[in-house]
Design an enzyme around this catalytic site. Sequence first.
Site, PDB file in Angstrom:
ATOM      1  N   SER A  99      54.753 -31.103  10.867  1.00 15.74           N
ATOM      2  CA  SER A  99      55.467 -32.008   9.976  1.00 15.74           C
ATOM      3  C   SER A  99      56.218 -31.189   8.939  1.00 15.74           C
ATOM      4  O   SER A  99      55.735 -30.125   8.517  1.00 15.74           O
ATOM      5  CB  SER A  99      54.476 -32.933   9.253  1.00 15.74           C
ATOM      6  OG  SER A  99      55.092 -33.531   8.133  1.00 15.74           O
ATOM      7  N   SER A 100      57.374 -31.680   8.546  1.00 16.06           N
ATOM      8  CA  SER A 100      58.160 -30.982   7.520  1.00 16.06           C
ATOM      9  C   SER A 100      57.405 -30.922   6.197  1.00 16.06           C
ATOM     10  O   SER A 100      57.725 -30.100   5.343  1.00 16.06           O
ATOM     11  CB  SER A 100      59.488 -31.701   7.309  1.00 16.06           C
ATOM     12  OG  SER A 100      60.093 -31.944   8.551  1.00 16.06           O
ATOM     13  N   ARG A 101      56.425 -31.797   6.018  1.00 12.57           N
ATOM     14  CA  ARG A 101      55.674 -31.814   4.754  1.00 12.57           C
ATOM     15  C   ARG A 101      54.532 -30.789   4.737  1.00 12.57           C
ATOM     16  O   ARG A 101      53.982 -30.514   3.672  1.00 12.57           O
ATOM     17  CB  ARG A 101      55.122 -33.211   4.478  1.00 12.57           C
ATOM     18  CG  ARG A 101      56.207 -34.236   4.173  1.00 12.57           C
ATOM     19  CD  ARG A 101      55.619 -35.570   3.744  1.00 12.57           C
ATOM     20  NE  ARG A 101      56.651 -36.522   3.361  1.00 12.57           N
ATOM     21  CZ  ARG A 101      57.264 -37.352   4.201  1.00 12.57           C
ATOM     22  NH1 ARG A 101      56.954 -37.345   5.480  1.00 12.57           N
ATOM     23  NH2 ARG A 101      58.191 -38.199   3.758  1.00 12.57           N
ATOM     24  N   GLN A 124      64.407 -45.012   3.016  1.00 13.09           N
ATOM     25  CA  GLN A 124      63.054 -45.079   3.571  1.00 13.09           C
ATOM     26  C   GLN A 124      62.016 -44.371   2.704  1.00 13.09           C
ATOM     27  O   GLN A 124      60.851 -44.296   3.063  1.00 13.09           O
ATOM     28  CB  GLN A 124      63.019 -44.563   5.016  1.00 13.09           C
ATOM     29  CG  GLN A 124      63.134 -43.065   5.169  1.00 13.09           C
ATOM     30  CD  GLN A 124      63.298 -42.685   6.629  1.00 13.09           C
ATOM     31  OE1 GLN A 124      64.321 -42.967   7.242  1.00 13.09           O
ATOM     32  NE2 GLN A 124      62.280 -42.061   7.209  1.00 13.09           N
ATOM     33  N   GLY A 176      65.896 -33.499   9.278  1.00 18.22           N
ATOM     34  CA  GLY A 176      66.081 -32.063   9.081  1.00 18.22           C
ATOM     35  C   GLY A 176      64.775 -31.342   8.803  1.00 18.22           C
ATOM     36  O   GLY A 176      63.700 -31.871   9.077  1.00 18.22           O
ATOM     37  N   ALA A 177      64.897 -30.099   8.263  1.00 17.98           N
ATOM     38  CA  ALA A 177      63.729 -29.224   8.088  1.00 17.98           C
ATOM     39  C   ALA A 177      62.992 -29.138   9.424  1.00 17.98           C
ATOM     40  O   ALA A 177      61.795 -29.407   9.533  1.00 17.98           O
ATOM     41  CB  ALA A 177      62.810 -29.724   6.974  1.00 17.98           C
ATOM     42  N   GLY A 224      59.296 -39.350  18.133  1.00 20.80           N
ATOM     43  CA  GLY A 224      57.997 -38.704  18.299  1.00 20.80           C
ATOM     44  C   GLY A 224      56.850 -39.693  18.169  1.00 20.80           C
ATOM     45  O   GLY A 224      56.880 -40.601  17.342  1.00 20.80           O
ATOM     46  N   HIS A 237      60.392 -31.479  16.362  1.00 15.66           N
ATOM     47  CA  HIS A 237      61.764 -31.973  16.515  1.00 15.66           C
ATOM     48  C   HIS A 237      62.434 -31.348  17.744  1.00 15.66           C
ATOM     49  O   HIS A 237      63.135 -32.009  18.491  1.00 15.66           O
ATOM     50  CB  HIS A 237      62.610 -31.605  15.294  1.00 15.66           C
ATOM     51  CG  HIS A 237      62.133 -32.189  14.007  1.00 15.66           C
ATOM     52  ND1 HIS A 237      61.607 -31.416  13.004  1.00 15.66           N
ATOM     53  CD2 HIS A 237      62.122 -33.464  13.545  1.00 15.66           C
ATOM     54  CE1 HIS A 237      61.296 -32.185  11.977  1.00 15.66           C
ATOM     55  NE2 HIS A 237      61.593 -33.433  12.270  1.00 15.66           N
TER      56      HIS A 237
END
Length: 279
Positions: free
Chosen positions: A186-188, A62, A32-33, A148, A38
Site C-alpha cells: 500500500s502507498s501508505r 474520496q 500514484g505512488a 485490486g 499497482h
Amino acid sequence: MTQIIRTVADLRVLVRAWKAAGQVVGVVPTMGALHDGHLSLARAAKAECQRVIVTIFVNPKQFNNPDDLKKYPRTEAADAALLQTVGVDVIFAPEPGEVYPDGFTSTVSVGGVSEPLEGRMRPGHFDGVATVVTKLFGMTMADRGYFGQKDWQQLQVVLQLVRDLNVPITIVGCETIREADGLAMSSRNNRLTPEGRAIAGVLFAAISTAAEDIRAGQSDRMAIREAAEKLRHAGFERVEYIELRDAETLMPSDEMQRPRRMLAAAWLDGVRLIDNIPV
Ligand code: AMP
C-alpha cells in the site's frame, strides 16, 4: 514510449484512433505512488488489452480526512519510470480542475454494498470513489477496468455501479500483492516507523489464522475476538473492525453456501491499514 496526457480532449483523440483500429483498451485507475500491487494490475491489463491507460489522480473527493489528502505521496516521475518498464501506453494524470471544473455538481452514490465497513468508518469515501471511477470510465472509454482485491469493498462497489448504470466496461479484480511478511502492499505503508513496519505483518497473519479456525469449525465471534486481541497485543493502537461478510453484498452472512470474506481495518503508528481474505 509511455506518454503522459493531462486533458480529456487529448486522451479522447488517442483512444478514438485506437478504437477505430479495433483495439481493446484497458484502464488501471490509481492515485500514484506506485508499487508492485499497482504494477500487477498494469501487467494484467497488458496481457489482455492491446492498449493500456494507467490513470494517476489523487482524488480529493474520496478523502474524508484532509490531513490524509495532504500527506498522500506524489511521485509522478518515479511512477512514470515504473510504468514504462511494463509497457503502458498512456499515463493519464489530469489536474483536479480538469476532473472537477468550476460548475461541477454531480455525485454517483452506490447503495447497499458501499454502506457498511469502510462506508461507515469513512463517510463520503465511496461517493468520491464511485464519482471519479464513473468519470474515468467516461474519459478513457476503456473496454476493461482493472482493480485490486486489496480494496475488496471498493471492487464490489465498482461492480455494482457498472451493473446498475449499464457502463459498457468489463471489470477485472486482481489478487492482492503482499510483502514477504504478508503485509498487503500500500502507498501508505511507507508512513510506518521501522518499529511499526516490523509488526504490520500481524494483520494478515491474524486474519489468516481466524479464517482457518472458522473453516475448522470455530465460532466466527471467537475467532475474530482472538484476531483483534493479537493485533492489540502486537502494538496496533486500534482495531476498527474485523468482520466476516458475504463476499459480494458485504452484509453479515452465515450462509456457508455463498463465498464469504473476512475484512479488517486497524491503526498502527497513526496509519490506517486494511486487508481482506477469502474464508
Ligand atoms: P490506489 O492507488 O491505492 O487507489 O490503488 C489503485 C488500485 O491498485 C486499486 O484498484 C487498488 O485496489 C489496487 N491495489 C493497491 N494495492 C494493491 C495490492 N497490494 N495488490 C493488488 N492491488 C492493489
